[in-house]
Design a protein around this motif. Structure first.
Motif, PDB file in Angstrom:
ATOM      1  N   LYS A 688     102.190  -9.812  79.185  1.00  0.00           N
ATOM      2  CA  LYS A 688     101.203 -10.718  78.605  1.00  0.00           C
ATOM      3  C   LYS A 688     101.000 -10.406  77.123  1.00  0.00           C
ATOM      4  O   LYS A 688     100.875 -11.325  76.293  1.00  0.00           O
ATOM      5  N   GLU A 689     100.991  -9.113  76.779  1.00  0.00           N
ATOM      6  CA  GLU A 689     100.809  -8.726  75.382  1.00  0.00           C
ATOM      7  C   GLU A 689     101.956  -9.232  74.515  1.00  0.00           C
ATOM      8  O   GLU A 689     101.751  -9.769  73.415  1.00  0.00           O
ATOM      9  N   ALA A 690     103.202  -9.087  75.024  1.00  0.00           N
ATOM     10  CA  ALA A 690     104.366  -9.541  74.265  1.00  0.00           C
ATOM     11  C   ALA A 690     104.349 -11.055  74.094  1.00  0.00           C
ATOM     12  O   ALA A 690     104.675 -11.584  73.014  1.00  0.00           O
ATOM     13  N   PHE A 691     103.973 -11.761  75.164  1.00  0.00           N
ATOM     14  CA  PHE A 691     103.877 -13.224  75.082  1.00  0.00           C
ATOM     15  C   PHE A 691     102.827 -13.632  74.046  1.00  0.00           C
ATOM     16  O   PHE A 691     103.069 -14.498  73.189  1.00  0.00           O
ATOM     17  N   THR A 692     101.660 -13.008  74.117  1.00  0.00           N
ATOM     18  CA  THR A 692     100.570 -13.365  73.208  1.00  0.00           C
ATOM     19  C   THR A 692     100.969 -13.116  71.760  1.00  0.00           C
ATOM     20  O   THR A 692     100.753 -13.979  70.879  1.00  0.00           O
ATOM     21  N   ASN A 693     101.574 -11.982  71.496  1.00  0.00           N
ATOM     22  CA  ASN A 693     102.000 -11.663  70.134  1.00  0.00           C
ATOM     23  C   ASN A 693     103.066 -12.635  69.641  1.00  0.00           C
ATOM     24  O   ASN A 693     103.063 -13.022  68.457  1.00  0.00           O
ATOM     25  N   ASP A 694     103.984 -13.017  70.527  1.00  0.00           N
ATOM     26  CA  ASP A 694     105.049 -13.942  70.153  1.00  0.00           C
ATOM     27  C   ASP A 694     104.462 -15.305  69.760  1.00  0.00           C
ATOM     28  O   ASP A 694     104.844 -15.887  68.736  1.00  0.00           O
ATOM     29  N   LEU A 695     103.518 -15.792  70.565  1.00  0.00           N
ATOM     30  CA  LEU A 695     102.935 -17.099  70.286  1.00  0.00           C
ATOM     31  C   LEU A 695     102.042 -17.054  69.046  1.00  0.00           C
ATOM     32  O   LEU A 695     102.029 -17.990  68.227  1.00  0.00           O
ATOM     33  N   LEU A 696     101.290 -15.959  68.859  1.00  0.00           N
ATOM     34  CA  LEU A 696     100.452 -15.823  67.662  1.00  0.00           C
ATOM     35  C   LEU A 696     101.310 -15.758  66.394  1.00  0.00           C
ATOM     36  O   LEU A 696     100.949 -16.338  65.346  1.00  0.00           O
ATOM     37  N   SER A 697     102.449 -15.090  66.476  1.00  0.00           N
ATOM     38  CA  SER A 697     103.356 -15.026  65.320  1.00  0.00           C
ATOM     39  C   SER A 697     103.899 -16.412  64.997  1.00  0.00           C
ATOM     40  O   SER A 697     104.060 -16.778  63.819  1.00  0.00           O
ATOM     41  N   ASN A 698     104.198 -17.179  66.018  1.00  0.00           N
ATOM     42  CA  ASN A 698     104.644 -18.556  65.841  1.00  0.00           C
ATOM     43  C   ASN A 698     103.560 -19.376  65.123  1.00  0.00           C
ATOM     44  O   ASN A 698     103.830 -20.166  64.218  1.00  0.00           O
ATOM     45  N   MET A 699     102.293 -19.177  65.524  1.00  0.00           N
ATOM     46  CA  MET A 699     101.188 -19.911  64.915  1.00  0.00           C
ATOM     47  C   MET A 699     101.002 -19.514  63.442  1.00  0.00           C
ATOM     48  O   MET A 699     100.699 -20.364  62.581  1.00  0.00           O
ATOM     49  N   LYS A 700     101.179 -18.231  63.139  1.00  0.00           N
ATOM     50  CA  LYS A 700     101.072 -17.795  61.744  1.00  0.00           C
ATOM     51  C   LYS A 700     102.133 -18.461  60.880  1.00  0.00           C
ATOM     52  O   LYS A 700     101.883 -18.838  59.723  1.00  0.00           O
ATOM     53  N   ALA A 701     103.333 -18.616  61.444  1.00  0.00           N
ATOM     54  CA  ALA A 701     104.395 -19.292  60.700  1.00  0.00           C
ATOM     55  C   ALA A 701     104.044 -20.756  60.459  1.00  0.00           C
ATOM     56  O   ALA A 701     104.377 -21.317  59.408  1.00  0.00           O
ATOM     57  N   LEU A 702     103.382 -21.379  61.417  1.00  0.00           N
ATOM     58  CA  LEU A 702     102.933 -22.762  61.229  1.00  0.00           C
ATOM     59  C   LEU A 702     101.886 -22.840  60.108  1.00  0.00           C
ATOM     60  O   LEU A 702     101.896 -23.777  59.290  1.00  0.00           O
ATOM     61  N   GLU A 703     100.979 -21.867  60.085  1.00  0.00           N
ATOM     62  CA  GLU A 703      99.910 -21.881  59.087  1.00  0.00           C
ATOM     63  C   GLU A 703     100.456 -21.769  57.668  1.00  0.00           C
ATOM     64  O   GLU A 703      99.862 -22.306  56.717  1.00  0.00           O
ATOM     65  N   THR A 704     101.585 -21.105  57.502  1.00  0.00           N
ATOM     66  CA  THR A 704     102.164 -20.996  56.153  1.00  0.00           C
ATOM     67  C   THR A 704     102.607 -22.347  55.621  1.00  0.00           C
ATOM     68  O   THR A 704     102.823 -22.503  54.418  1.00  0.00           O
ATOM     69  N   HIS A 705     102.753 -23.325  56.507  1.00  0.00           N
ATOM     70  CA  HIS A 705     103.110 -24.688  56.102  1.00  0.00           C
ATOM     71  C   HIS A 705     101.902 -25.611  56.115  1.00  0.00           C
ATOM     72  O   HIS A 705     102.046 -26.838  56.066  1.00  0.00           O
ATOM     73  N   GLY A 706     100.707 -25.024  56.175  1.00  0.00           N
ATOM     74  CA  GLY A 706      99.504 -25.832  56.150  1.00  0.00           C
ATOM     75  C   GLY A 706      99.173 -26.500  57.459  1.00  0.00           C
ATOM     76  O   GLY A 706      98.416 -27.479  57.493  1.00  0.00           O
ATOM     77  N   ILE A 707      99.755 -26.024  58.552  1.00  0.00           N
ATOM     78  CA  ILE A 707      99.486 -26.580  59.888  1.00  0.00           C
ATOM     79  C   ILE A 707      98.501 -25.646  60.566  1.00  0.00           C
ATOM     80  O   ILE A 707      98.868 -24.583  61.075  1.00  0.00           O
ATOM     81  N   GLY A 708      97.212 -26.037  60.554  1.00  0.00           N
ATOM     82  CA  GLY A 708      96.165 -25.168  61.054  1.00  0.00           C
ATOM     83  C   GLY A 708      96.081 -25.143  62.569  1.00  0.00           C
ATOM     84  O   GLY A 708      96.479 -26.090  63.255  1.00  0.00           O
ATOM     85  N   ALA A 709      95.518 -24.044  63.077  1.00  0.00           N
ATOM     86  CA  ALA A 709      95.400 -23.876  64.523  1.00  0.00           C
ATOM     87  C   ALA A 709      94.551 -24.967  65.148  1.00  0.00           C
ATOM     88  O   ALA A 709      94.760 -25.339  66.313  1.00  0.00           O
ATOM     89  N   HIS A 710      93.587 -25.523  64.386  1.00  0.00           N
ATOM     90  CA  HIS A 710      92.698 -26.547  64.937  1.00  0.00           C
ATOM     91  C   HIS A 710      93.431 -27.849  65.231  1.00  0.00           C
ATOM     92  O   HIS A 710      92.927 -28.710  65.946  1.00  0.00           O
ATOM     93  N   THR A 711      94.638 -28.028  64.682  1.00  0.00           N
ATOM     94  CA  THR A 711      95.410 -29.257  64.920  1.00  0.00           C
ATOM     95  C   THR A 711      96.470 -29.066  65.987  1.00  0.00           C
ATOM     96  O   THR A 711      97.173 -30.019  66.335  1.00  0.00           O
TER      97      THR A 711
END
Length: 824
Positions: A688-711
């Motif tokens: 579960k920890e590895a999955f969570t970290n993998d998905l959070l890292s994916n979200m951080k990469a999205l944020e660098t393109h201005g794609i916020g978590a709220h969307t």
């Protein structure tokens, strides 16, 4: 009390009985009617009354909701002297109703979109209960010593050679096992999964015990059949036709170890040698090896197609055995009949070219070689119409399967002119039955031969397939009449499936040891059904045990008894139930939005003519600009699921800026990890920890393109592969998991020629979408395409996107983002 008073009381009671005796009935489908289906009740009477109109009342309020005109009088049928059809198809509002003619009322009528929902899985219970070797209903083993060979000398098997053929299903309420009925049943279960996967759940393990295993239960059951067929055809030179014979009928007992064959608990296993074989003092009429062997071919080929992705090794084995079975079918062209020792009753199958047509069609579907197409057409033309439809009679299993399955599978593969030819064969056969059916109020055109219910279910399937292939709805009412017959619209007012529906007049005393000895339910079992009275009166060993509750409805035409002693009308059969499962699955209406067994959304609203285009990107990006250009030109919204690696790649920055204003962009894992084992999907490969970290890292990469978590609220797992853990963990993080709609092949656009038979060309993928749209509709479908693929694939499917969009728009479809589809 004086004798005079007794006499007066007796005469009074007789008078009351005469006044109160019922002479008129209204038969309705007790499971219910779908709002858009034909809805017809049948009024019958033992008196010659005239009916002009009828009423439909709301069962709760008593309010009249419809007034209809009765059909013209149909006159006598069976025990009745007059009959009418009462059509209330105009009523489409879901609810509970009562049909009334004068003071005669029907039982409650249900109109409901999901009237049949869950029924296919319910009937599947009977298949599991019929398992041999390990029986999950009994949680015990049986027939573990099968068996010793007979007639196998030509393959180097001396009589009494020990072989391992344990498994499969008991054929009916006895414990014989036949390859011909089992292969046909297996094919129906596989086809049900292929054609209607959403009709089935995952509540059982592969062994039939409680607990899901990531595989639809119908596919688990089909694999049980395939595994046994592999044992019955263990090598190119060996194929067996049946286990045991009618010495089995020495007693009615629960399945166990049978000592009736002179070899301890071993049972005889009859080899297919293409020659007549002894049955007591008689020989059967076997003329060749084709009928049974060809059924092996079709079951193996369809099984291989369905298991190719999930279990390539198993699929490869099935393909190899399909080839050897195909050769075995050609050893001696002709039919293989079953063997009995003591009684004259066998499966006297007399036709085989229909089996060969289906075998050739499945070979053609797999390999697209002209010789398979030509062979399938040749055999299709040799038996255009299943003979019972023309003759209106047959011996026991004389024409088996009861409809030509090959016409359906072949027609889907043919060009238009040849396709129309094969479809016309179906139409001509249906018309033969229809001409007889329209002479009576029940629209009954199926003969009352032994296992008439099996023919009824099969014929309804042929009507459905004809409509699907041709678009012609001319036989809708006839198809529905055959379904209605099975659920109470018949002279007896009896449902023919044990326990279905729960509130219906279903069998309670079937010819089954499970119910007779231990009162175990045989849920979902389709009983044989009515037979001609002349057949019933000449069968050996039938004796009714109880008063006949249907005595008022027996006639010189046909009889049906819910009585353990009547094996001719009230015995359930395994293969008939498998056919019924396909029919019931075709009638189910899943909920407007669909989730798979793990809780991922795999389809949107089925009532809206819209689709969602989904693109995934990880290590290949060769199609990104082509896709963006086409979507912009067509002004079509879409959805993109991108990994962290894709988002961080500098070559993709401009592309992401182009799509983020118009389209949905969501996570696809950071490193494109495999979350679940390919072979055992319930085995999670990450913590579960590895999955969570993998998905959070994916979200951080999205944020660098201005794609916020709220969307971002929707997540498509990598490889489109996940399990309960993944869906639950994603849900805890606020994400809904989505996947493409099962049955579509577009996700195979990543394959390349070096993959062999797994390779799917772009034109094949495109035509597959068009065929599914034409035959079943794409409402709510999620269509997945990769943004880039391996350079070894020169035939890029994304180059077909412009054509795909144009065609679907022409056919009336709109496009929406995946987050919008999931909100509706």
């Amino acid at each position: 009390m004086s004798r005079l008073k007794y006499t007066i009381l007796f005469l009074y009671m007789l008078a009351c009985m005469e006044i109160c005796a019922q002479h008129t009935w209204i038969r309705v489908n007790q499971i219910g009617y779908k709002p858009t289906s034909k809805k017809v009740a049948v009024w019958v009477s033992k008196e010659n009354q005239r009916v002009t109109d009828f009423l439909l009342r709301d069962a709760a309020t008593g309010k009249i909701v419809f007034q209809g005109k009765a059909s013209s009088a149909f006159g006598p049928y069976g025990p009745f002297v007059q009959s009418y059809r009462l059509d209330f198809s105009e009523v489409t509002t879901p609810g509970r109703y009562i049909v009334e003619v004068g003071d005669v009322r029907s039982s409650e009528v249900r109109i409901e979109r999901g009237a049949y929902n869950g029924s296919a899985d319910f009937a599947l219970r009977y298949m599991r209960q019929q398992r041999t070797l390990f029986n999950p209903f009994l949680k015990d083993s049986c027939h573990t010593h099968d068996g010793f060979t007979m007639y196998g000398a030509s393959a180097g098997l001396k009589d009494s050679t020990k072989v391992d053929v344990g498994g499969g299903w008991h054929d009916a309420s006895d414990y014989l096992q036949y390859a011909t009925t089992s292969a046909n049943a297996t094919y129906h279960l596989l086809a049900a999964y292929r054609d209607f996967p959403d009709a089935f759940g995952d509540f059982k393990q592969g062994n039939g015990l409680d607990g899901g295993n990531g595989v639809k239960d119908v596919l688990d059951e089909a694999k049980w059949g395939l595994d046994w067929l592999l044992k019955m055809h263990p090598s190119a030179e060996i194929m067996f036709n049946q286990i045991a014979d009618d010495r089995d009928h020495a007693s009615m007992r629960m399945p166990g170890e049978d000592p009736f064959y002179g070899r301890g608990f071993e049972r005889p296993v009859y080899f297919i040698d293409g020659k007549p074989q002894q049955r007591g003092k008689f020989l059967n009429n076997t003329t060749g090896t084709s009928s049974t062997a060809a059924k092996f071919v079709s079951a193996f080929n369809l099984g291989a197609a369905l298991f190719r992705r999930a279990d390539p090794a198993y699929a490869g084995l099935l393909e190899q055995r399909a080839k050897t079975a195909f050769d075995f079918a050609h050893r001696k062209l002709g039919v293989t009949q079953t063997v009995s020792i003591k009684s004259p009753y066998i499966y006297a199958e007399d036709n085989w070219v229909d089996d060969m047509e289906l075998a050739y069609a499945t070979m053609y579907a797999k390999q697209k070689k002209a010789r398979y197409k030509e062979g399938a057409l040749k055999y299709a033309r040799e038996e255009k119409i299943t003979p019972w439809m023309i003759r209106d009679t047959a011996n026991h299993y004389q024409y088996y399967p009861f409809i030509n399955l090959g016409h359906y599978e072949l027609a889907k593969l043919l060009p238009e002119d040849e396709r129309k030819e094969v479809i016309a064969y179906y139409k001509d056969g249906i018309q033969q039955v229809a001409d007889r059916a329209r002479r009576n109020a029940f629209f009954r055109g199926v003969p009352f031969i032994w296992c008439s219910n099996n023919l009824t279910a099969a014929f309804a399937i042929q009507c459905a397939w004809y409509k699907e292939l041709s678009g012609d709805a001319a036989f809708d009412e006839l198809m529905q009449a055959n379904i209605d017959w099975l659920f109470g619209v018949n002279p007896w007012g009896a449902c023919m499936v044990y326990g279905l529906p729960a509130w219906g007049d279903t069998p309670t005393d079937p010819h089954s040891a499970f119910t007779h000895l231990h009162n175990y339910p045989i849920d979902g079992g389709l009983v044989d059904g009515p037979v001609y009275t002349a057949i019933f009166e000449n069968l050996i060993g039938i004796q009714l045990h109880n008063a006949d509750e249907y005595a008022d409805f027996q006639s010189d035409l046909a009889v049906y008894h819910d009585d353990y002693g009547d094996y001719s009308t009230n015995e359930p059969t395994m293969d008939g139930t498998a056919s019924l499962i396909y029919l019931l699955a075709s009638q189910e209406e899943p909920s407007a939005k669909n989730k798979d067994r793990y809780g991922a959304t795999v389809r949107g609203d089925r009532t809206k003519k819209q689709v969602s285009l989904v693109f995934t990107g990880h290590d290949f990006n060769d199609g990104k600009d082509i896709v963006a250009d086409i979507l912009q030109k067509k002004d079509v919204p879409a959805s993109f699921f991108l990994t962290g690696d894709f988002l961080r790649h500098p070559d993709n920055a401009t592309f992401i800026r182009r799509i983020k204003q118009r389209h949905y962009i969501g996570p696809h894992s950071d490193k494109h990890l495999l979350y679940a084992d390919w072979e055992n999907r319930d085995s999670t490969l990450v913590t579960k920890e590895a999955f969570t970290n993998d998905l959070l890292s994916n979200m951080k990469a999205l944020e660098t393109h201005g794609i916020g978590a709220h969307t971002v609220s929707v997540f498509l797992p990598p490889y489109e592969w996940y399990n309960d853990d993944v869906v639950r963990w994603a849900g805890n993080m606020g994400f809904d998991v989505v996947n493409y709609t099962p049955g579509l092949l577009t996700a195979a656009d990543y394959t390349f020629p070096a993959m062999g038979e797994r390779y799917r060309g772009s034109q094949e993928l495109l035509l597959d979408v068009y065929h599914k749209e034409k035959t079943k509709g794409l409402e709510g479908h999620i269509i997945l395409i990769h943004l880039g693929v391996d350079s070894r694939r020169e035939d890029k499917f994304y180059n077909k996107l412009n054509q795909l969009i144009d065609t679907l728009q022409t056919r009336g479809y709109s496009f929406c983002r995946i987050d919008e589809m999931m909100k509706e």
